[in-house]
Motif scaffolding. Sequence first.
Motif, PDB file in Angstrom:
ATOM      1  N   ILE A   1       2.987   0.146 -11.449  1.00 57.25           N
ATOM      2  CA  ILE A   1       3.581   1.264 -11.530  1.00 57.25           C
ATOM      3  C   ILE A   1       5.190   1.044 -12.182  1.00 57.25           C
ATOM      4  CG2 ILE A   1       4.639   1.725  -9.638  1.00 57.25           C
ATOM      5  CD1 ILE A   1       3.122   4.669  -9.678  1.00 57.25           C
ATOM      6  N   THR A   2       5.502  -0.098 -11.957  1.00 53.42           N
ATOM      7  CA  THR A   2       6.946  -0.319 -12.463  1.00 53.42           C
ATOM      8  C   THR A   2       6.993  -0.534 -14.124  1.00 53.42           C
ATOM      9  OG1 THR A   2       6.711  -2.904 -12.237  1.00 53.42           O
ATOM     10  CG2 THR A   2       7.433  -1.672 -10.256  1.00 53.42           C
TER      11      THR A   2
ATOM     12  N   GLY B   1      -8.247   1.105  -0.111  1.00 53.13           N
ATOM     13  CA  GLY B   1      -7.923   1.523  -1.346  1.00 53.13           C
ATOM     14  C   GLY B   1      -7.498   0.534  -2.416  1.00 53.13           C
ATOM     15  N   ASN B   2      -7.554  -0.543  -2.428  1.00 52.69           N
ATOM     16  CA  ASN B   2      -6.915  -1.716  -3.010  1.00 52.69           C
ATOM     17  C   ASN B   2      -7.877  -2.152  -3.952  1.00 52.69           C
ATOM     18  OD1 ASN B   2      -5.453  -1.720  -0.093  1.00 52.69           O
ATOM     19  ND2 ASN B   2      -4.162  -2.338  -1.731  1.00 52.69           N
ATOM     20  N   ALA B   3      -7.530  -2.759  -4.963  1.00 57.71           N
ATOM     21  CA  ALA B   3      -8.139  -3.417  -5.961  1.00 57.71           C
ATOM     22  C   ALA B   3      -7.184  -4.255  -6.743  1.00 57.71           C
ATOM     23  CB  ALA B   3      -8.693  -2.375  -6.988  1.00 57.71           C
TER      24      ALA B   3
ATOM     25  N   GLY C   1      -1.853  -8.571  -9.619  1.00 59.78           N
ATOM     26  CA  GLY C   1      -1.356  -7.685  -8.819  1.00 59.78           C
ATOM     27  C   GLY C   1      -2.471  -6.548  -8.341  1.00 59.78           C
ATOM     28  N   ASP C   2      -2.017  -5.544  -7.825  1.00 57.06           N
ATOM     29  CA  ASP C   2      -3.031  -4.428  -7.136  1.00 57.06           C
ATOM     30  C   ASP C   2      -2.757  -3.111  -7.936  1.00 57.06           C
ATOM     31  OD1 ASP C   2      -4.251  -2.538  -5.450  1.00 57.06           O
ATOM     32  OD2 ASP C   2      -4.091  -4.279  -4.046  1.00 57.06           O
ATOM     33  N   ILE C   3      -3.751  -2.343  -8.343  1.00 59.07           N
ATOM     34  CA  ILE C   3      -3.892  -1.142  -9.002  1.00 59.07           C
ATOM     35  C   ILE C   3      -3.571   0.008  -7.864  1.00 59.07           C
ATOM     36  CG2 ILE C   3      -4.895  -2.127 -10.866  1.00 59.07           C
ATOM     37  CD1 ILE C   3      -7.441  -0.714  -9.881  1.00 59.07           C
ATOM     38  N   GLN C   4      -3.591  -0.080  -6.646  1.00 58.77           N
ATOM     39  CA  GLN C   4      -3.406   0.787  -5.632  1.00 58.77           C
ATOM     40  C   GLN C   4      -2.514   1.879  -5.935  1.00 58.77           C
ATOM     41  OE1 GLN C   4      -1.015   1.558  -3.127  1.00 58.77           O
ATOM     42  NE2 GLN C   4      -2.181   3.428  -2.588  1.00 58.77           N
ATOM     43  N   PRO C   5      -1.319   1.689  -6.771  1.00 59.20           N
ATOM     44  CA  PRO C   5      -0.439   2.691  -6.873  1.00 59.20           C
ATOM     45  C   PRO C   5      -0.839   3.407  -8.099  1.00 59.20           C
ATOM     46  CG  PRO C   5       0.791   0.369  -6.619  1.00 59.20           C
ATOM     47  CD  PRO C   5      -0.804   0.274  -6.661  1.00 59.20           C
TER      48      PRO C   5
ATOM     49  N   CYS D   1       0.903  -1.040  -0.002  1.00 58.55           N
ATOM     50  CA  CYS D   1       0.019   0.032   0.037  1.00 58.55           C
ATOM     51  C   CYS D   1       0.998   1.210   0.036  1.00 58.55           C
ATOM     52  CB  CYS D   1      -0.928   0.001   1.133  1.00 58.55           C
ATOM     53  SG  CYS D   1      -2.141   1.420   1.070  1.00 58.55           S
ATOM     54  N   TYR D   2       0.977   1.856  -1.133  1.00 51.25           N
ATOM     55  CA  TYR D   2       1.966   2.872  -1.403  1.00 51.25           C
ATOM     56  C   TYR D   2       1.558   4.285  -1.338  1.00 51.25           C
ATOM     57  CZ  TYR D   2       4.561  -1.309  -2.732  1.00 51.25           C
ATOM     58  OH  TYR D   2       5.193  -2.510  -2.599  1.00 51.25           O
TER      59      TYR D   2
END
Length: 467
Positions: A262-263, A294-296, A280-284, A94-95
């Motif tokens: 995001i990488t 805020g995660n998905a 993965g997670d699109i939170q970033p 969670c970034y």
Amino acid sequence: MTSSQAQAFEPFEPTPHPYIPNAVPAVRQAMLDAIGAASVEEFYADIPDGIRLHRPLNLPAPLRSEAELTRHMERLLGRNTTTREALSFLGAGCYQHHVPAVVDEIVDRSEFLTAYAGEPYEDHGRFQALWEYQSMMAELLDVEVVNVPVYDGFQAAGTALRMAGRVTGRRRLVIASSVGADELSRIRDYVRPDHDVTVVPVDPATGGADLAAVREALAGGEVAAVYAQAPSALGVIDAGLPDLAELAHAAGALYVVGCNPITLGVLAPPSSYGADIACGDIQPLGIHQSFGGGNAGFIATRDEERLVAEYPSRLFGLVPTEVEGEYGFGDVAYERTSFAQREEGKEWVGTAAALHGIGAGVYLALMGPQGMRDIGDTILRLTAYARARLSQVPGIEVPFGDTPHFADFTVRYTGSRSAAEIRTDLRGHGIFGGVPTGERTAAFCVTEVHTKADIDLLAATLEEIVK
């Protein structure tokens, strides 16, 4: 004050909580009658005694008005300290990233925000917005198929591994890179009882996959999938990721890679080095931290029937309308989903995090290819600087040598103080970070929101408190 006035101010009689419907005795009894239970205890009889609370919940007194409820919630929220109020080096899934104002402007629109799960009774552009999100994610991941977001990246990983199990008809799952304890727990819980999980320890010198140990784990046969992360939970960018694909495929298994999207402006997408399923997670991607929320989750594959047929979640695509030459946006192969099959579905998928998908789509559209390259390059440089700078602090070692990292990284304390003690002292200086991963090891994280001065301040503070 008269006696009659005094009586008017005497405490109210105890009443049920107005915002908890089954707190009303008559309502509770009606519910028990409807299900044929004699008591609440009988209703919960299947719950093991060892995990029961055996005392009432510590709830506040009933709040009788909206004003009281609002004040109570504001007091609770006021106890939080956000990562904007403190200097935060927290990561691990969670970034803290900058969220452009236009992202909030779009997702706050009533046609997206107010409907349950973003699911209006009439489509006011939501299907197209999610189709655009899927299309941009597919371009970023270099695949053809991306799902409508599920709850979070942990569920996406569990679902991707279950998909691999259904495709191969096999039981065993091999975890080949470092995975956070929370995610590993979620994966184990989500895939049971159909799958057994084998975790292969990473190479202690590099933090990357131990290829020889993975090869040995695969020798047992019946492996449905090899799972790796890019970057790993340690932040390691593993040069052995393509080798894992070869090992998995040679064993007849699928290769599943969890990646931080995001990488992908600076790192190759999983599909380019052999991944059958990426997740993965699109939170970033333009989603606020929201105190750990805020995660998905996303799942991505090639457009192969054997893979697409195993998605339990919704997919949106272009569909023809009754007007020749006109197209709309709607579900693709809806009949394969748990929404259509209900209890006969391959696995259960409930309320999606569709609104976050719309937000991520806006973010990707704003960033574009060059923006994604720029932010990835910035984070790589800041991570390298942070690791080098903290390695200069007496009493701190930064493991894994020259192995490249992205955002997350680990430090080892060599003095007498524990990681937990140092973390507490950092918090006293207004700095979040150094989450203990062991007695003497801790995790830090940097993103594009940090500056060289922020990292120097962290290093200077650690020099004061690390003994």
